[in-house]
Design a protein around this motif. Structure first.
Motif, PDB file in Angstrom:
ATOM      1  N   VAL A 119       0.842  -1.203   0.000  1.00 21.12           N
ATOM      2  CA  VAL A 119       0.000   0.000   0.000  1.00 21.12           C
ATOM      3  C   VAL A 119       0.872   1.245   0.000  1.00 21.12           C
ATOM      4  O   VAL A 119       0.600   2.221  -0.709  1.00 21.12           O
ATOM      5  CB  VAL A 119      -0.964   0.005   1.210  1.00 21.12           C
ATOM      6  N   GLY A 120       1.959   1.215   0.785  1.00 14.51           N
ATOM      7  CA  GLY A 120       2.866   2.361   0.817  1.00 14.51           C
ATOM      8  C   GLY A 120       3.519   2.622  -0.528  1.00 14.51           C
ATOM      9  O   GLY A 120       3.528   3.764  -1.019  1.00 14.51           O
ATOM     10  N   THR A 121       4.052   1.571  -1.153  1.00 16.17           N
ATOM     11  CA  THR A 121       4.714   1.777  -2.452  1.00 16.17           C
ATOM     12  C   THR A 121       3.694   2.162  -3.515  1.00 16.17           C
ATOM     13  O   THR A 121       3.960   3.026  -4.351  1.00 16.17           O
ATOM     14  CB  THR A 121       5.479   0.513  -2.886  1.00 16.17           C
ATOM     15  N   GLY A 122       2.522   1.537  -3.484  1.00 18.66           N
ATOM     16  CA  GLY A 122       1.510   1.843  -4.492  1.00 18.66           C
ATOM     17  C   GLY A 122       0.981   3.261  -4.373  1.00 18.66           C
ATOM     18  O   GLY A 122       0.849   3.972  -5.375  1.00 18.66           O
ATOM     19  N   ALA A 123       0.674   3.681  -3.149  1.00 18.53           N
ATOM     20  CA  ALA A 123       0.138   5.025  -2.943  1.00 18.53           C
ATOM     21  C   ALA A 123       1.160   6.093  -3.311  1.00 18.53           C
ATOM     22  O   ALA A 123       0.824   7.085  -3.976  1.00 18.53           O
ATOM     23  CB  ALA A 123      -0.300   5.189  -1.485  1.00 18.53           C
ATOM     24  N   SER A 124       2.414   5.897  -2.902  1.00 18.85           N
ATOM     25  CA  SER A 124       3.445   6.894  -3.212  1.00 18.85           C
ATOM     26  C   SER A 124       3.728   6.948  -4.709  1.00 18.85           C
ATOM     27  O   SER A 124       4.030   8.019  -5.263  1.00 18.85           O
ATOM     28  CB  SER A 124       4.732   6.587  -2.431  1.00 18.85           C
ATOM     29  N   PHE A 125       3.611   5.818  -5.377  1.00 25.17           N
ATOM     30  CA  PHE A 125       3.813   5.744  -6.824  1.00 25.17           C
ATOM     31  C   PHE A 125       2.685   6.458  -7.576  1.00 25.17           C
ATOM     32  O   PHE A 125       2.919   7.313  -8.433  1.00 25.17           O
ATOM     33  CB  PHE A 125       3.876   4.265  -7.228  1.00 25.17           C
ATOM     34  N   LEU A 126       1.444   6.117  -7.243  1.00 20.65           N
ATOM     35  CA  LEU A 126       0.303   6.655  -7.989  1.00 20.65           C
ATOM     36  C   LEU A 126       0.062   8.130  -7.688  1.00 20.65           C
ATOM     37  O   LEU A 126      -0.294   8.898  -8.589  1.00 20.65           O
ATOM     38  CB  LEU A 126      -0.948   5.839  -7.670  1.00 20.65           C
ATOM     39  N   ALA A 127       0.280   8.535  -6.436  1.00 22.39           N
ATOM     40  CA  ALA A 127       0.096   9.947  -6.102  1.00 22.39           C
ATOM     41  C   ALA A 127       1.122  10.810  -6.830  1.00 22.39           C
ATOM     42  O   ALA A 127       0.804  11.898  -7.325  1.00 22.39           O
ATOM     43  CB  ALA A 127       0.194  10.149  -4.591  1.00 22.39           C
ATOM     44  N   PHE A 128       2.370  10.329  -6.909  1.00 23.03           N
ATOM     45  CA  PHE A 128       3.392  11.065  -7.642  1.00 23.03           C
ATOM     46  C   PHE A 128       3.005  11.180  -9.106  1.00 23.03           C
ATOM     47  O   PHE A 128       3.131  12.252  -9.723  1.00 23.03           O
ATOM     48  CB  PHE A 128       4.755  10.379  -7.510  1.00 23.03           C
ATOM     49  N   ALA A 129       2.521  10.077  -9.685  1.00 17.69           N
ATOM     50  CA  ALA A 129       2.140  10.081 -11.098  1.00 17.69           C
ATOM     51  C   ALA A 129       1.011  11.076 -11.358  1.00 17.69           C
ATOM     52  O   ALA A 129       1.010  11.776 -12.380  1.00 17.69           O
ATOM     53  CB  ALA A 129       1.726   8.679 -11.533  1.00 17.69           C
ATOM     54  N   ALA A 130       0.037  11.151 -10.441  1.00 19.38           N
ATOM     55  CA  ALA A 130      -1.094  12.057 -10.623  1.00 19.38           C
ATOM     56  C   ALA A 130      -0.643  13.513 -10.617  1.00 19.38           C
ATOM     57  O   ALA A 130      -1.050  14.311 -11.474  1.00 19.38           O
ATOM     58  CB  ALA A 130      -2.132  11.812  -9.529  1.00 19.38           C
ATOM     59  N   VAL A 131       0.219  13.871  -9.659  1.00 19.33           N
ATOM     60  CA  VAL A 131       0.681  15.261  -9.581  1.00 19.33           C
ATOM     61  C   VAL A 131       1.640  15.566 -10.735  1.00 19.33           C
ATOM     62  O   VAL A 131       1.625  16.669 -11.292  1.00 19.33           O
ATOM     63  CB  VAL A 131       1.344  15.544  -8.218  1.00 19.33           C
ATOM     64  N   ALA A 132       2.468  14.592 -11.120  1.00 24.02           N
ATOM     65  CA  ALA A 132       3.375  14.791 -12.256  1.00 24.02           C
ATOM     66  C   ALA A 132       2.586  15.076 -13.525  1.00 24.02           C
ATOM     67  O   ALA A 132       2.960  15.947 -14.325  1.00 24.02           O
ATOM     68  CB  ALA A 132       4.264  13.567 -12.439  1.00 24.02           C
ATOM     69  N   ALA A 133       1.479  14.345 -13.729  1.00 24.41           N
ATOM     70  CA  ALA A 133       0.644  14.579 -14.908  1.00 24.41           C
ATOM     71  C   ALA A 133       0.056  15.989 -14.881  1.00 24.41           C
ATOM     72  O   ALA A 133       0.010  16.679 -15.907  1.00 24.41           O
ATOM     73  CB  ALA A 133      -0.469  13.536 -14.967  1.00 24.41           C
ATOM     74  N   LYS A 134      -0.363  16.439 -13.713  1.00 25.87           N
ATOM     75  CA  LYS A 134      -0.931  17.780 -13.562  1.00 25.87           C
ATOM     76  C   LYS A 134       0.098  18.851 -13.925  1.00 25.87           C
ATOM     77  O   LYS A 134      -0.235  19.877 -14.510  1.00 25.87           O
ATOM     78  CB  LYS A 134      -1.412  17.970 -12.130  1.00 25.87           C
ATOM     79  N   LYS A 145       5.203   5.054 -21.317  1.00 25.56           N
ATOM     80  CA  LYS A 145       4.142   4.631 -20.403  1.00 25.56           C
ATOM     81  C   LYS A 145       3.004   5.642 -20.425  1.00 25.56           C
ATOM     82  O   LYS A 145       3.176   6.797 -20.817  1.00 25.56           O
ATOM     83  CB  LYS A 145       4.676   4.520 -18.972  1.00 25.56           C
ATOM     84  N   SER A 146       1.837   5.173 -19.960  1.00 29.75           N
ATOM     85  CA  SER A 146       0.675   6.065 -19.893  1.00 29.75           C
ATOM     86  C   SER A 146       0.761   7.027 -18.723  1.00 29.75           C
ATOM     87  O   SER A 146       0.147   8.089 -18.750  1.00 29.75           O
ATOM     88  CB  SER A 146      -0.610   5.237 -19.767  1.00 29.75           C
ATOM     89  N   ILE A 147       1.489   6.649 -17.670  1.00 30.54           N
ATOM     90  CA  ILE A 147       1.649   7.516 -16.510  1.00 30.54           C
ATOM     91  C   ILE A 147       3.129   7.575 -16.138  1.00 30.54           C
ATOM     92  O   ILE A 147       3.941   6.801 -16.645  1.00 30.54           O
ATOM     93  CB  ILE A 147       0.827   7.011 -15.301  1.00 30.54           C
ATOM     94  N   TYR A 148       3.457   8.499 -15.254  1.00 32.97           N
ATOM     95  CA  TYR A 148       4.837   8.658 -14.798  1.00 32.97           C
ATOM     96  C   TYR A 148       5.223   7.467 -13.923  1.00 32.97           C
ATOM     97  O   TYR A 148       4.555   7.162 -12.942  1.00 32.97           O
ATOM     98  CB  TYR A 148       4.971   9.956 -13.996  1.00 32.97           C
ATOM     99  N   TYR A 149       6.311   6.787 -14.295  1.00 40.62           N
ATOM    100  CA  TYR A 149       6.799   5.647 -13.505  1.00 40.62           C
ATOM    101  C   TYR A 149       7.971   6.091 -12.648  1.00 40.62           C
ATOM    102  O   TYR A 149       9.061   6.344 -13.147  1.00 40.62           O
ATOM    103  CB  TYR A 149       7.211   4.494 -14.436  1.00 40.62           C
ATOM    104  N   LEU A 150       7.711   6.184 -11.338  1.00 40.55           N
ATOM    105  CA  LEU A 150       8.731   6.582 -10.387  1.00 40.55           C
ATOM    106  C   LEU A 150       9.456   5.344  -9.877  1.00 40.55           C
ATOM    107  O   LEU A 150       8.830   4.364  -9.490  1.00 40.55           O
ATOM    108  CB  LEU A 150       8.076   7.327  -9.217  1.00 40.55           C
ATOM    109  N   GLY A 151      10.777   5.371  -9.906  1.00 40.93           N
ATOM    110  CA  GLY A 151      11.572   4.217  -9.519  1.00 40.93           C
ATOM    111  C   GLY A 151      11.647   4.019  -8.012  1.00 40.93           C
ATOM    112  O   GLY A 151      11.013   4.723  -7.233  1.00 40.93           O
ATOM    113  N   GLY A 152      12.443   3.039  -7.622  1.00 42.86           N
ATOM    114  CA  GLY A 152      12.616   2.733  -6.205  1.00 42.86           C
ATOM    115  C   GLY A 152      13.364   1.434  -6.030  1.00 42.86           C
ATOM    116  O   GLY A 152      13.709   0.762  -6.999  1.00 42.86           O
TER     117      GLY A 152
END
Length: 201
Positions: A119-134, A145-152
């Motif tokens: 949940v931690g990795t997923g939430a931090s990944f998807l939230a970053f992608a949403a703001v990056a798209a904005k 990719k369709s969304i921003y892929y943040l590494g780790g």
């Protein structure tokens, strides 16, 4: 951590196969759903403690996950395709751990910790992608990719390695779960730090 490097190796054959499937009229979304259906089969096998067979289906699921994007690049990239790809991935990952615990309920606590970590990795990944798209921030480090892929530290490659280890050495699951879960939280912390640095500007 290893996804970008692995892409250089697996992208050419996946791209070739994706091109052929696209020419045959196979849609990327059908590949995504087929892969997810295979993953559901892996869940059932994990619950039955049939680990070698489960591993085979897990690897087929991951093949489909790489192939759907290749098909989309030769047919048409869509927002729905990107959405389905990431949502079904996270469901599959959590399902592998949950259904392992169904087969071995005595391992429920480390399994719960691992899903909590996802949940931690997923939430931090998807939230970053949403703001990056904005903000119009993009990257091609892990292919188009369709969304921003943040590494780790714990990306797709490492998660697949975890699932392989779980199926080959199921008695060591608690060790794998606690250690990988801790690495997931380190990944989450790094992503939050990156978001704070990127988005405060």
């Amino acid at each position: 951590m290893l996804d970008a490097r692995l892409r250089r190796i697996i992208d050419p054959p996946l791209d070739s196969l994706g091109r052929r499937l696209a020419r045959l009229g196979v849609s990327a979304n059908s590949v995504t759903w087929t892969g997810f259906g295979i993953g559901v089969g892996a869940w059932a096998l994990l619950a039955l403690e049939s680990y070698p067979a489960a591993l085979a289906l897990i690897l087929l699921n991951r093949l489909a996950d790489g192939l759907d994007g290749a098909v989309a690049r030769h047919a048409r990239l869509t927002d729905l395709g990107g959405y389905l790809d990431i949502v079904l991935d996270f469901l599959f990952y959590s399902g592998v751990v949950f259904f392992f615990a169904v087969g071995r309920p005595e391992q429920a606590l480390p399994a719960a910790f691992l899903i909590f970590s996802f949940v931690g990795t997923g939430a931090s990944f998807l939230a970053f992608a949403a703001v990056a798209a904005k903000r119009g921030i993009t990257t091609a480090a892990r292919g188009e990719k369709s969304i921003y892929y943040l590494g780790g530290l714990t990306e797709g490659t490492e998660t697949i390695a975890l699932f392989v280890a779980i199926c080959l050495l199921p008695d060591l699951f608690p060790w794998f779960a606690w250690i990988f879960g801790a690495l997931c939280w380190l990944t989450t912390a790094v992503r939050i730090s990156m978001a704070m640095d990127t988005f405060k500007r």
